[in-house]
Scaffold this motif. Structure first.
Motif, PDB file in Angstrom:
ATOM      1  N   TRP A  17      37.633  40.772  49.208  1.00  0.00           N
ATOM      2  CA  TRP A  17      38.174  40.242  50.464  1.00  0.00           C
ATOM      3  C   TRP A  17      38.002  38.729  50.478  1.00  0.00           C
ATOM      4  N   ARG A  70      58.278  38.078  44.969  1.00  0.00           N
ATOM      5  CA  ARG A  70      56.968  38.365  44.370  1.00  0.00           C
ATOM      6  C   ARG A  70      57.138  38.997  42.982  1.00  0.00           C
ATOM      7  N   GLY A 136      49.642  39.049  40.145  1.00  0.00           N
ATOM      8  CA  GLY A 136      50.660  39.645  41.014  1.00  0.00           C
ATOM      9  C   GLY A 136      50.028  40.143  42.308  1.00  0.00           C
ATOM     10  N   ARG A 142      42.500  46.026  38.472  1.00  0.00           N
ATOM     11  CA  ARG A 142      41.575  47.151  38.240  1.00  0.00           C
ATOM     12  C   ARG A 142      42.322  48.396  37.786  1.00  0.00           C
ATOM     13  N   MET A 240      32.749  44.650  55.410  1.00  0.00           N
ATOM     14  CA  MET A 240      34.052  43.974  55.293  1.00  0.00           C
ATOM     15  C   MET A 240      34.814  44.043  56.620  1.00  0.00           C
TER      16      MET A 240
HETATM   17  C1  DP6 Z   1      40.970  45.544  51.390  1.00  0.00           C
HETATM   18  O1  DP6 Z   1      44.859  43.256  46.063  1.00  0.00           O
HETATM   19  O2  DP6 Z   1      46.258  43.940  48.059  1.00  0.00           O
HETATM   20  O3  DP6 Z   1      42.104  46.750  49.669  1.00  0.00           O
HETATM   21  O4  DP6 Z   1      45.514  39.960  45.880  1.00  0.00           O
HETATM   22  O5  DP6 Z   1      46.483  39.351  48.082  1.00  0.00           O
HETATM   23  O6  DP6 Z   1      47.625  41.057  46.640  1.00  0.00           O
HETATM   24  P1  DP6 Z   1      46.304  40.431  47.065  1.00  0.00           P
HETATM   25  O7  DP6 Z   1      45.462  41.552  47.831  1.00  0.00           O
HETATM   26  P2  DP6 Z   1      45.173  43.093  47.497  1.00  0.00           P
HETATM   27  O8  DP6 Z   1      43.838  43.278  48.380  1.00  0.00           O
HETATM   28  C2  DP6 Z   1      43.096  44.453  48.457  1.00  0.00           C
HETATM   29  C3  DP6 Z   1      42.097  44.344  49.556  1.00  0.00           C
HETATM   30  C4  DP6 Z   1      41.328  45.604  49.904  1.00  0.00           C
HETATM   31  C5  DP6 Z   1      40.022  45.675  49.125  1.00  0.00           C
HETATM   32  C6  DP6 Z   1      40.067  46.104  47.672  1.00  0.00           C
HETATM   33  O9  DP6 Z   1      40.932  46.897  47.265  1.00  0.00           O
HETATM   34  O10 DP6 Z   1      39.165  45.663  46.934  1.00  0.00           O
END
Ligand code: DP6
Length: 326
Positions: A17, A70, A136, A142, A240
Motif C-alpha cells: 500500500w 495502460r 504494469g 507476484r 492497512m
Molecule cells: C490493496 O497492484 O492493484 O490489493 O500497482 O497501482 O496497479 P498498482 O496497484 P495494485 O495494488 C494492490 C493493493 C492491494 C494490496 C496487495 O495486493 O498487496
C-alpha cells in the motif's frame, strides 16, 4: 509473433500500500501473497506489421481511454526491450466476472507480460518477467510465481521483483473470496495509495512494523504454522484499512456487509472454527482456512446469506499456453 499466457490472481497476507517510486512502481514495503487457483486471466498477444494501431479486447469488449492506454504503455515497454515497432492485437479474458470487484489487474498484467514477451521473441527468466509485470500493476509481479510469493521492495527497478518462498504444493490452505458488494470503488487503488502516504498520520507507523510482520509470515509459511500466518495477515489487513480510513479524504472501502462478515468470522473463530480474514481495496472479504474447515465455512456463509464466493487452493505461476484466443 503470437503467444498466449494464463496467470492466476493472488491475495496478499502482507499488503502493498504505497509507492516509493510511482513511475516505476516500486513499493514502500516488501509484501507477501498467495497465488490462487480459481481466478485467472488468459491473454493472447500478436505483434504484426499489418496492425495500424494496438487493439485491445478485454472480456469481449474493446478497451478505450485509460484502460487501453495502460495496456499500450505496457506493450511499449516490451517493444522497447525487444527492439520492435509492430503494433499488437491483445485479447484477454478473465474466468471470473469483472463486475464482482475482485482483483483483475494482478492476473491481467502477469498474463499480458508473459504473452507479450513471448510474442515479441524475448526469452526472459521469471525475475525479468516479474520486473516487467510490476511496471504494469505492482501486485502482478507476484502472480508470475505460484504458491507463496514475496515481492522484495528494492530501491531500483532491477532489484524490485518477486521471489517464491514456497510452491503451491508446500502448504495446502484455502482462500475463500466472498463478494459482498459489486459497486465501483469511489477512489482507485492508485489514487488511494498516493493520498494515504500524503495524509494518513499512521502511514509511517505501519511502515515501522510491517517488515517485522512480513518476517513473521514468512517463517509461519515455512513452518506451516497456519495460526501465525492467518492472525498476522488479519492484523495487517486491519492496519492497512486503518491507514485507509485515516486518509484524507477518508477511504472507507468497507460496506456494512463487510463488517458484518468480519464480525462473523471472529465469532466463528472464538467458537473453535479456525479462520482469518483479509480485505483489499473494496468491500469484498477473503477468508483463509485449512482445507478441513472449508466445507463448514461455505455452509455458514450460505446460512448467513453470502452466496457469491470463489474458493481457491494455492495456484501455480503464469505460463504459456498452446491454444490462442484468436
Ligand atoms: C490493496 O497492484 O492493484 O490489493 O500497482 O497501482 O496497479 P498498482 O496497484 P495494485 O495494488 C494492490 C493493493 C492491494 C494490496 C496487495 O495486493 O498487496
Amino acid at each position: 509473433m503470437k503467444a498466449t499466457s494464463i496467470a492466476n490472481s493472488n491475495t496478499a497476507f502482507i499488503k502493498y500500500w504505497g509507492k516509493y517510486n510511482e513511475e516505476l512502481i516500486i513499493p514502500m514495503n516488501s509484501n507477501m501473497s498467495l497465488t490462487v487457483d480459481s481466478q485467472n486471466t488468459v491473454t493472447t498477444v500478436e505483434f504484426s506489421g499489418d496492425y495500424k494501431e494496438d487493439e485491445v479486447i478485454l472480456n469481449s469488449s474493446r478497451a478505450e481511454g485509460k484502460e487501453k492506454e495502460r495496456v499500450t504503455r505496457h506493450l511499449d515497454l516490451v517493444r522497447g526491450l525487444a527492439k520492435i515497432r509492430d503494433r499488437a492485437k491483445v485479447v484477454s479474458k478473465n474466468n471470473f466476472p469483472t463486475a464482482a470487484g475482485l482483483a483483475s489487474s494482478a492476473s491481467g498484467f502477469a498474463a499480458l507480460t508473459v504473452a507479450a514477451c513471448a510474442a515479441a521473441g524475448l526469452n526472459l527468466d521469471k525475475k525479468r518477467l516479474s520486473i516487467i509485470a510490476r511496471q504494469g500493476s505492482g501486485s502482478s509481479c507476484r502472480s508470475i510465481y505460484g504458491g507463496y510469493v514475496q515481492w522484495l521492495k528494492g530501491k531500483t527497478s532491477d532489484d524490485s521483483y518477486a521471489v517464491q518462498i514456497a510452491d503451491e504444493n508446500y502448504f495446502d490452505i484455502r482462500d475463500i473470496a466472498v463478494v459482498v458488494s459489486t459497486g465501483e470503488r469511489a477512489i482507485s487503488t492508485r489514487e488511494g495509495m498516493r493520498l494515504s502516504i500524503k495524509t494518513s498520520p499512521i502511514y509511517q507507523a505501519r511502515l515501522g512494523v510491517v517488515e517485522g510482520m512480513l518476517e513473521k509470515v514468512k517463517k509461519a509459511i515455512l513452518a506451516r504454522d497456519f495460526r501465525t500466518l492467518g492472525s498476522t495477515a488479519e492484523a495487517d489487513a486491519i492496519l492497512m484499512h486503518s491507514v485507509m480510513m485515516t486518509t484524507e479524504p477518508h477511504l472507507f472501502y468497507w460496506e456494512p456487509k463487510t463488517l458484518e462478515l468480519l464480525k462473523k468470522i471472529m465469532k466463528w473463530r472464538s467458537e473453535g472454527l479456525e479462520c482469518y480474514f483479509t480485505v483489499d481495496t473494496g468491500p469484498n472479504v477473503h477468508i483463509f482456512c485449512l482445507p478441513d474447515k472449508e466445507k463448514e465455512i461455505l455452509g455458514r456463509l450460505k446460512e448467513e446469506g453470502f452466496r457469491n464466493f470463489f474458493a481457491s487452493k494455492p495456484g501455480g505461476g503464469a505460463e504459456l499456453l498452446k491454444k490462442h484466443l484468436f
